[in-house]
Every structure is written in structure tokens, then in C-alpha cells.
Motif scaffolding. Sequence first.
Motif, PDB file in Angstrom:
ATOM      1  N   THR A 236      11.641  -3.575  -2.534  1.00 47.42           N
ATOM      2  CA  THR A 236      11.619  -2.131  -3.089  1.00 47.42           C
ATOM      3  C   THR A 236      10.779  -2.315  -4.094  1.00 47.42           C
ATOM      4  O   THR A 236       9.753  -1.145  -4.542  1.00 47.42           O
ATOM      5  N   ALA A 237      10.722  -3.043  -5.265  1.00 43.72           N
ATOM      6  CA  ALA A 237       9.937  -3.177  -6.283  1.00 43.72           C
ATOM      7  C   ALA A 237       8.536  -3.491  -6.044  1.00 43.72           C
ATOM      8  O   ALA A 237       7.608  -2.713  -6.488  1.00 43.72           O
ATOM      9  N   LEU A 238       8.277  -4.365  -5.304  1.00 45.25           N
ATOM     10  CA  LEU A 238       6.990  -4.533  -4.607  1.00 45.25           C
ATOM     11  C   LEU A 238       6.225  -3.064  -4.024  1.00 45.25           C
ATOM     12  O   LEU A 238       5.210  -2.916  -4.423  1.00 45.25           O
ATOM     13  N   ALA A 239       6.977  -2.580  -2.938  1.00 42.02           N
ATOM     14  CA  ALA A 239       6.581  -1.290  -2.516  1.00 42.02           C
ATOM     15  C   ALA A 239       6.173  -0.294  -3.438  1.00 42.02           C
ATOM     16  O   ALA A 239       5.246   0.385  -3.384  1.00 42.02           O
ATOM     17  N   ALA A 240       7.122  -0.382  -4.584  1.00 42.10           N
ATOM     18  CA  ALA A 240       6.897   0.652  -5.403  1.00 42.10           C
ATOM     19  C   ALA A 240       5.485   0.451  -6.396  1.00 42.10           C
ATOM     20  O   ALA A 240       4.948   1.624  -6.673  1.00 42.10           O
ATOM     21  N   MET A 241       5.386  -0.742  -6.547  1.00 43.02           N
ATOM     22  CA  MET A 241       4.233  -1.250  -7.317  1.00 43.02           C
ATOM     23  C   MET A 241       3.028  -0.807  -6.320  1.00 43.02           C
ATOM     24  O   MET A 241       1.843  -0.442  -6.857  1.00 43.02           O
ATOM     25  N   GLY A 242       3.233  -1.034  -5.013  1.00 46.82           N
ATOM     26  CA  GLY A 242       2.037  -0.779  -3.835  1.00 46.82           C
ATOM     27  C   GLY A 242       1.732   0.801  -3.996  1.00 46.82           C
ATOM     28  O   GLY A 242       0.570   1.177  -4.023  1.00 46.82           O
ATOM     29  N   GLU A 243       2.698   1.560  -3.978  1.00 44.88           N
ATOM     30  CA  GLU A 243       2.496   2.880  -4.403  1.00 44.88           C
ATOM     31  C   GLU A 243       1.580   3.398  -5.646  1.00 44.88           C
ATOM     32  O   GLU A 243       0.826   4.224  -5.557  1.00 44.88           O
ATOM     33  N   VAL A 244       2.119   2.707  -6.813  1.00 39.55           N
ATOM     34  CA  VAL A 244       1.438   2.939  -7.842  1.00 39.55           C
ATOM     35  C   VAL A 244      -0.151   2.589  -7.764  1.00 39.55           C
ATOM     36  O   VAL A 244      -1.060   3.440  -8.105  1.00 39.55           O
ATOM     37  N   PHE A 245      -0.535   1.333  -7.093  1.00 39.06           N
ATOM     38  CA  PHE A 245      -1.887   1.128  -7.101  1.00 39.06           C
ATOM     39  C   PHE A 245      -2.464   1.730  -6.025  1.00 39.06           C
ATOM     40  O   PHE A 245      -3.717   1.890  -6.248  1.00 39.06           O
ATOM     41  N   CYS A 246      -2.005   2.113  -5.051  1.00 36.87           N
ATOM     42  CA  CYS A 246      -2.699   2.582  -3.586  1.00 36.87           C
ATOM     43  C   CYS A 246      -2.421   3.971  -3.788  1.00 36.87           C
ATOM     44  O   CYS A 246      -3.195   4.735  -2.797  1.00 36.87           O
ATOM     45  N   GLY A 247      -1.430   4.450  -3.902  1.00 42.93           N
ATOM     46  CA  GLY A 247      -1.042   6.002  -4.060  1.00 42.93           C
ATOM     47  C   GLY A 247      -1.284   6.649  -5.160  1.00 42.93           C
ATOM     48  O   GLY A 247      -2.258   7.775  -5.228  1.00 42.93           O
ATOM     49  N   LEU A 248      -0.969   6.396  -6.411  1.00 46.57           N
ATOM     50  CA  LEU A 248      -1.284   6.971  -7.560  1.00 46.57           C
ATOM     51  C   LEU A 248      -2.622   6.651  -8.207  1.00 46.57           C
ATOM     52  O   LEU A 248      -3.258   7.673  -8.654  1.00 46.57           O
ATOM     53  N   LEU A 249      -3.090   5.531  -8.312  1.00 50.27           N
ATOM     54  CA  LEU A 249      -4.263   5.275  -8.880  1.00 50.27           C
ATOM     55  C   LEU A 249      -5.359   5.644  -8.061  1.00 50.27           C
ATOM     56  O   LEU A 249      -6.444   5.881  -8.496  1.00 50.27           O
ATOM     57  N   THR A 250      -5.062   5.894  -6.741  1.00 51.04           N
ATOM     58  CA  THR A 250      -6.238   6.315  -5.781  1.00 51.04           C
ATOM     59  C   THR A 250      -6.156   7.973  -6.041  1.00 51.04           C
ATOM     60  O   THR A 250      -7.288   8.467  -5.598  1.00 51.04           O
ATOM     61  N   GLY A 251      -5.083   8.428  -6.415  1.00 47.25           N
ATOM     62  CA  GLY A 251      -4.869   9.758  -6.453  1.00 47.25           C
ATOM     63  C   GLY A 251      -4.573  10.513  -5.194  1.00 47.25           C
ATOM     64  O   GLY A 251      -4.396  11.855  -4.941  1.00 47.25           O
ATOM     65  N   LEU A 252      -3.780   9.707  -4.361  1.00 49.54           N
ATOM     66  CA  LEU A 252      -3.075  10.312  -3.285  1.00 49.54           C
ATOM     67  C   LEU A 252      -1.935  11.003  -3.237  1.00 49.54           C
ATOM     68  O   LEU A 252      -1.545  11.751  -2.716  1.00 49.54           O
ATOM     69  N   GLY A 253      -1.313  10.414  -4.430  1.00 47.73           N
ATOM     70  CA  GLY A 253       0.062  10.876  -4.811  1.00 47.73           C
ATOM     71  C   GLY A 253       1.224  10.181  -3.895  1.00 47.73           C
ATOM     72  O   GLY A 253       0.834   9.258  -3.216  1.00 47.73           O
ATOM     73  N   PHE A 254       2.237  10.739  -4.238  1.00 47.77           N
ATOM     74  CA  PHE A 254       3.415  10.099  -3.596  1.00 47.77           C
ATOM     75  C   PHE A 254       4.334  11.104  -2.668  1.00 47.77           C
ATOM     76  O   PHE A 254       3.965  12.288  -2.856  1.00 47.77           O
ATOM     77  N   GLY A 255       5.084  10.702  -1.964  1.00 52.85           N
ATOM     78  CA  GLY A 255       6.118  11.723  -1.203  1.00 52.85           C
ATOM     79  C   GLY A 255       5.287  11.946   0.143  1.00 52.85           C
ATOM     80  O   GLY A 255       4.522  11.161   0.577  1.00 52.85           O
TER      81      GLY A 255
END
Length: 350
Positions: A236-255
Motif C-alpha cells: 500500500t505504501a509503495l502504491a501510494a508513492m506511485g500515485e504521487v510520482f505518476c498521478g499527482l506529479l504528472t497532473g493526472l490526479g487521484f480517484g
Amino acid sequence: MPTLPAERLREIGTALLVANQVPENEAATVARHVVNANLAGHDSHGVIMLPNYIERVRAGQIVPGAPFTIVQESPTTTVVDGNWGFGYVINEQAMQLTIEKAEKNNIAACTVFRQGHVGRLASYPLMAARAGMIGMAWADSGRSPKGVAPFGGRAARLGTNPWAMAVPSDLDGPFCMDFATSAVAMGKIKLAEARGQEVPRGWIVDSEGDLTTDPKKIQGGALLPLGGPGEGYKGTALAAMGEVFCGLLTGLGFGVEPTGRHNDGCFLIAIKVEAFRPLLTFRKEVADFAHYLKDTPPAKGSSGVLYPGEVEHIQERKRGAEGIEIEEATWKKLGALAVEGGIAERLGFA
């Protein structure tokens, strides 16, 4: 199951994509990537995906020939908009650009958004390793429907968010890692379903949150994070960091975005080894380290230790010589697409 040589599968994949208005150079790139995944033993990312990609092209969710747009850049960083092109095509170009920047500046990073499925993630760090660099790639499916329940939950809120790294070495095969931050890649569940097989207990839960071995029950259920029921907090921690680098840093967002359009966000890094150590020395020491690991006395019931990436190397040599088995369900789908495209006889399906 039919067994075919890799070159025949590349020919079939390229022809089916071209028959669906994909430019030949892009079709060849996609076919090369999916067949390479089969060769490495990752059938979940192999030709089983071609019907899905063609369906997405027909639905307008993947745009063949999409432009590669640099939104923002510096000598060491790049932000790329893939304009909904094939992930294989966009991400490969983004990694090549990152390698070129690292060659000049020792280290470079890139984010990519609005692109299709990028497939087996190791493909991109391996490009860097072949160029004498350490490569890393992380991927997330943006706000398309999620498949992984965070530790302690039963509803899917995370992507499988795979993470891959590769380093140059003097080994016969690549020294690399590539794994989902879920207990298993979603494609392996689909592959088990296509083959009529059960999955190991601890991979998925059904809609009630109960562990199940029936891959069909992933509908309404979820994958578990890496570590499973006991230590899934790590995944879960690794996946959450993946969301940060690849979802938030890219601007895709979450959800989850309502249309469900697949949108792989990627974070890529290339590090020039020569900026830290002589490359030839480093390559030798990585190989020496791998052999040191392999020399570990085997545990009871084990055939011995393999270095990271060796399993794929063994499979690639075996399948390269003996051919690749394709499950009957996938073979029938490919044949049906060949008939639709009027190329069944040319491809040997008639």
C-alpha cells in the motif's frame, strides 16, 4: 494451445493493428513490445492485450499517430503530453529523450501523461541499461478505474502501480526488477480467467471482502496489495508513492474519472553511471555481485538463488528457441480480428 515463433507473432500483431488504422511504424513498435513480454514469460502483458488495444482504438480511447508534445522542459527534466497515443510509442520516445539528456547532464527525469497502456514496464529502464545507465520507471493508470484495495480495506482505491529498475552489467541477461505494487498484476488475473485456472489464495478478494481463488470474482472485488493479507501495508505504501510520482506529479490526479479512459502516467529516470564510477568497473562488479548471490547455498526444496531479472532471461532463451504458447481463447480472438480485417488467409488463420 498453439505455439508460434516470436517473429510470426510480431507479424500477426503488426498486421492486425495496421488493419485497424494504426501507422505501420507504430504497429511494429506495439507488436515488438507485447511479443517481448511473452518472450520474458509475462504473458499477461503479451499478445493477449492486442484485442483490447484494438477495441480502445475503435472507441477512440487510443489515438494512432498522436503527437508527442513537450509541455515543459529543462536540460535535465521533461514533461510530456502523449495526446492519447499508444503508451509503447510515447513512453519509448520519452525514455530515449531522458537518456539523451542524462548523457549530457549525468541525470535526467521525465513525466508523461495522457497515453495508453505502456505494457511491461521493465522495457524502458532496460533501454537505459543498454546505454550504460541506471534506469527507473514507475507507472500509474491515472484516474481510470482502480483495481487494488489498500491494506485494511476491501474496495479498490489504488492502481497496480508497477515499479521497474535496470542497471548495466556483464551478465548474460539483464539485472533488473519489475513488479506491481499489488499482490499480482491485474493481467495475471485475466490470464488465469482466459485459461480457466484458479489463482493463489491471497491475491484477490470478492465483493464481500472474502479471499477467493476464482479469478471471475475480481468483478466487484479487488486485488490485494503486495504483501497480501498479512503485510499488505508495504505494498500500500509503495502504491501510494506511485500515485504521487505518476498521478499527482504528472497532473493526472487521484480517484476515478467517470469515463474510465485508461491513462498511464509515468515517471522516468536515467542516471549516467560514469558520473559516479567507471562504467566497465561497475558492470563487472554488478555481475560479481549477482554471482555472489547465486552462490548462496539453496534452501530446502529450492533449486537455488536467481539474480533479479534472471527468470525472464531464462524464459526468453527458452521461448526464443521453442516458441511461445498462446492460450486458445486469445488465439480465437486474434483469428476473428484477422477475418474482420480481411487478412485471415495472409496470416494463416483461414
